[in-house]
Design an enzyme around this catalytic site. Structure first.
Site, PDB file in Angstrom:
ATOM      1  N   ARG A  45     -23.134  30.441 -11.708  1.00  0.00           N
ATOM      2  CA  ARG A  45     -21.724  30.755 -12.227  1.00  0.00           C
ATOM      3  C   ARG A  45     -21.589  30.031 -13.593  1.00  0.00           C
ATOM      4  O   ARG A  45     -21.097  30.708 -14.470  1.00  0.00           O
ATOM      5  CB  ARG A  45     -20.901  30.139 -11.275  1.00  0.00           C
ATOM      6  CG  ARG A  45     -19.443  30.145 -11.924  1.00  0.00           C
ATOM      7  CD  ARG A  45     -18.109  29.785 -10.917  1.00  0.00           C
ATOM      8  NE  ARG A  45     -18.715  28.968  -9.779  1.00  0.00           N
ATOM      9  CZ  ARG A  45     -18.793  27.603  -9.812  1.00  0.00           C
ATOM     10  NH1 ARG A  45     -18.819  26.945 -10.771  1.00  0.00           N
ATOM     11  NH2 ARG A  45     -19.127  27.034  -8.748  1.00  0.00           N
ATOM     12  N   TYR A  97      -0.323  45.945 -23.257  1.00  0.00           N
ATOM     13  CA  TYR A  97      -1.209  46.598 -22.232  1.00  0.00           C
ATOM     14  C   TYR A  97      -0.563  46.132 -20.772  1.00  0.00           C
ATOM     15  O   TYR A  97      -0.088  44.939 -20.859  1.00  0.00           O
ATOM     16  CB  TYR A  97      -2.670  46.022 -22.262  1.00  0.00           C
ATOM     17  CG  TYR A  97      -3.253  46.574 -21.030  1.00  0.00           C
ATOM     18  CD1 TYR A  97      -3.589  47.941 -20.809  1.00  0.00           C
ATOM     19  CD2 TYR A  97      -3.630  45.515 -19.978  1.00  0.00           C
ATOM     20  CE1 TYR A  97      -4.456  48.015 -19.645  1.00  0.00           C
ATOM     21  CE2 TYR A  97      -4.410  46.184 -18.962  1.00  0.00           C
ATOM     22  CZ  TYR A  97      -4.498  47.266 -18.593  1.00  0.00           C
ATOM     23  OH  TYR A  97      -5.230  47.813 -17.291  1.00  0.00           O
ATOM     24  N   ASP A 169      -6.487  41.398 -28.967  1.00  0.00           N
ATOM     25  CA  ASP A 169      -6.965  42.358 -28.072  1.00  0.00           C
ATOM     26  C   ASP A 169      -7.640  43.428 -28.761  1.00  0.00           C
ATOM     27  O   ASP A 169      -6.948  44.438 -29.319  1.00  0.00           O
ATOM     28  CB  ASP A 169      -6.124  42.792 -27.013  1.00  0.00           C
ATOM     29  CG  ASP A 169      -6.568  43.657 -25.870  1.00  0.00           C
ATOM     30  OD1 ASP A 169      -7.684  44.129 -26.184  1.00  0.00           O
ATOM     31  OD2 ASP A 169      -6.183  43.760 -24.857  1.00  0.00           O
ATOM     32  N   LYS A 194     -14.134  49.563 -21.613  1.00  0.00           N
ATOM     33  CA  LYS A 194     -13.543  50.593 -22.282  1.00  0.00           C
ATOM     34  C   LYS A 194     -14.557  50.889 -23.476  1.00  0.00           C
ATOM     35  O   LYS A 194     -15.907  51.393 -22.762  1.00  0.00           O
ATOM     36  CB  LYS A 194     -12.267  50.632 -23.077  1.00  0.00           C
ATOM     37  CG  LYS A 194     -11.189  49.641 -22.226  1.00  0.00           C
ATOM     38  CD  LYS A 194     -10.651  50.801 -21.116  1.00  0.00           C
ATOM     39  CE  LYS A 194      -9.907  49.941 -20.152  1.00  0.00           C
ATOM     40  NZ  LYS A 194      -8.665  49.321 -20.475  1.00  0.00           N
TER      41      LYS A 194
HETATM   42  C1  LIG Z   1      -7.950  48.190 -19.925  1.00  0.00           C
HETATM   43  C2  LIG Z   1      -7.274  46.983 -21.134  1.00  0.00           C
HETATM   44  C3  LIG Z   1      -7.100  45.616 -20.546  1.00  0.00           C
HETATM   45  C4  LIG Z   1      -7.401  45.446 -19.199  1.00  0.00           C
HETATM   46  O1  LIG Z   1      -8.923  45.445 -18.994  1.00  0.00           O
HETATM   47  P1  LIG Z   1      -9.569  45.467 -17.581  1.00  0.00           P
HETATM   48  O2  LIG Z   1     -11.235  45.674 -17.632  1.00  0.00           O
HETATM   49  O3  LIG Z   1      -8.980  46.929 -17.090  1.00  0.00           O
HETATM   50  O4  LIG Z   1      -9.143  44.402 -16.467  1.00  0.00           O
HETATM   51  C5  LIG Z   1      -6.624  45.104 -21.577  1.00  0.00           C
HETATM   52  N1  LIG Z   1      -6.412  45.431 -22.909  1.00  0.00           N
HETATM   53  C6  LIG Z   1      -6.207  46.645 -22.984  1.00  0.00           C
HETATM   54  C7  LIG Z   1      -5.895  46.833 -24.449  1.00  0.00           C
HETATM   55  C8  LIG Z   1      -6.700  47.514 -22.294  1.00  0.00           C
HETATM   56  O5  LIG Z   1      -6.901  48.732 -22.580  1.00  0.00           O
END
Ligand SMILES: *Cc1c(COP(=O)(O)O)cnc(C)c1O
Length: 392
Positions: A45, A97, A169, A194
């Site tokens: 961990r 988001y 982000d 993504k």
């Molecule tokens: C998908 C997404 C998230 C969340 O990520 P997960 O991997 O689904 O938890 C956060 N910010 C943006 C811009 C996203 O597209």
């Protein structure tokens, strides 16, 4: 050395065996020579060699001191919010988001953290929203799904002047196109689900810290709260990142061609893509990014849910699904999918009208994707606007 060469060769050859691929250290613990005497790993961990390799590569890509990998993008966001305490405030981008909105409002609000949502494309609005309690500015640029662009450097100066943390982000842009830490951010997070993963086979998140000290704080929460990325998923993430440059480049080439095609299509009302000169953030995006990414949104002249539904169920290559950033093209209808829980008036005020369709442009041949959209337009029902009458 070029960035891509540096990236490829920053992934170490296994010193023990010479394995050219990063080994998956599928282990929970590490044998010690004497109490506290070990090879840098004690419990998985806290640290794992596969995860550590993924973290180092992404820290390097973003130009950060350290990175910490998490079990999802939301777990990465969660770790950043844990830097705050009760009574602190966040100034956040208004079309944030949805999962981050839920985390802020449904989880952290009850612990006494307040969030002010503002249109961050208006730098003055960010400045005006700051209070003495503001400890964090939270930005997405481009945003989802209207691809709004905010000035990272200008907001970074506001954060510095008010002594608050600034987190971007960077999921949509990726470090290939945009490096927020170099523009004044303290932290960058990704949903590595993504583009970083890139193959729609992984849920993962990462926090990159500009300084070692901030990185150690994040690492503390990574270990203390435990939402770590598994060794196997770390391996998948490394494998994805190895081709990030190539993929992002091709996503952008395809998206630019599709955005230009959509902009001249008679059935289309509006196209949201920062690579189009008509986009209000075009000049700023050109300044702070090396490209415009693979996400496009557009609305139909027939601005009804029925028309959008007809379109999103008529494509062959564009698969109907939430998420984005993978090799296969996806499309979604936010009013009925990702943004369904937002009241219609609020959703429309944010630019997400009934017919808005979001494309995550994949890596197929440009011509095949153009032909797919073309045949979907041909299937649009002429009388789809009848739904308007019914719902009025
Ligand atoms: C998908 C997404 C998230 C969340 O990520 P997960 O991997 O689904 O938890 C956060 N910010 C943006 C811009 C996203 O597209």
């Amino acid at each position: 050395m070029s960035t891509i060469t540096e990236l490829i060769h920053s992934i170490p050859v296994d010193p023990q065996t010479g394995a050219i691929a990063v080994p998956i250290y599928q282990t929970s613990t590490f044998v010690q020579e004497a109490p506290g005497v070990n090879k840098g790993y004690d419990y998985a961990r806290s640290n794992n060699p596969t995860r550590e390799t993924a973290e180092k590569i992404i820290a390097k890509l973003e130009g950060g001191a350290t990175a910490s990998a998490f079990a999802s993008g939301l777990a990465a966001i969660d770790a950043v919010i844990k830097l705050l305490k009760s009574g602190d405030e966040i100034v956040a981008v208004d079309d944030i988001y949805g999962g981050a909105f839920r985390l802020f409002n449904k989880v952290y609000e009850k612990f006494g953290i307040k969030v002010n949502y503002v249109d961050t494309a208006d730098t003055q609005a960010v400045f005006n929203a700051i209070t003495p309690a503001t400890r964090l500015i939270w930005l997405e640029t481009p945003t989802n799904p209207t691809l709004k662009i905010s000035d990272i450097a200008a907001i970074g100066r506001i954060a510095k002047a008010h002594n608050c943390l600034f987190c971007v982000d960077n999921t949509f842009a990726t470090p290939v196109l945009q490096q927020p830490l170099a523009l004044g951010a303290d932290l960058v997070i990704h949903s590595a689900t993504k583009y970083l993963g890139g193959h729609s086979d992984l849920i993962a998140g990462i926090v990159v810290s500009k300084t070692q000290q901030l990185g150690e704080e994040i690492k503390f929460y990574q270990n203390a709260c435990g939402a770590i990325l598994s060794p196997f998923d770390s391996f998948l993430l490394i494998r994805g990142v190895e081709t990030l440059h190539l993929r992002v480049k091709q996503h952008g080439i395809n998206a630019q061609a599709l955005a230009e095609y959509l902009a001249q299509h008679p059935a289309v009302a509006k196209v949201f893509y920062p690579g189009l000169p008509s986009h209000p953030g075009h000049e700023l995006a050109k300044q702070q990014s090396k490209g415009f990414g693979g996400i496009i949104s557009f609305t139909l002249k027939d601005d009804t849910k029925a028309a959008a539904t007809a379109f999103v169920t008529s494509t062959h290559y564009f698969k109907l699904a939430e998420s984005l950033g993978g090799i296969k093209s996806l499309l979604c209808h936010p009013a009925e999918m990702t943004h369904k829980s937002i009241p219609a008036e609020k959703r429309k005020a944010a630019g997400v009208s009934d017919s808005l369709i979001r494309l995550s442009v994949g890596l197929e041949e440009t011509g095949d994707l153009l032909a797919d959209l073309e045949q979907a337009f041909k299937q649009l029902p002429v009388h789809a606007h009848a739904e308007n009458v019914l719902s009025a």
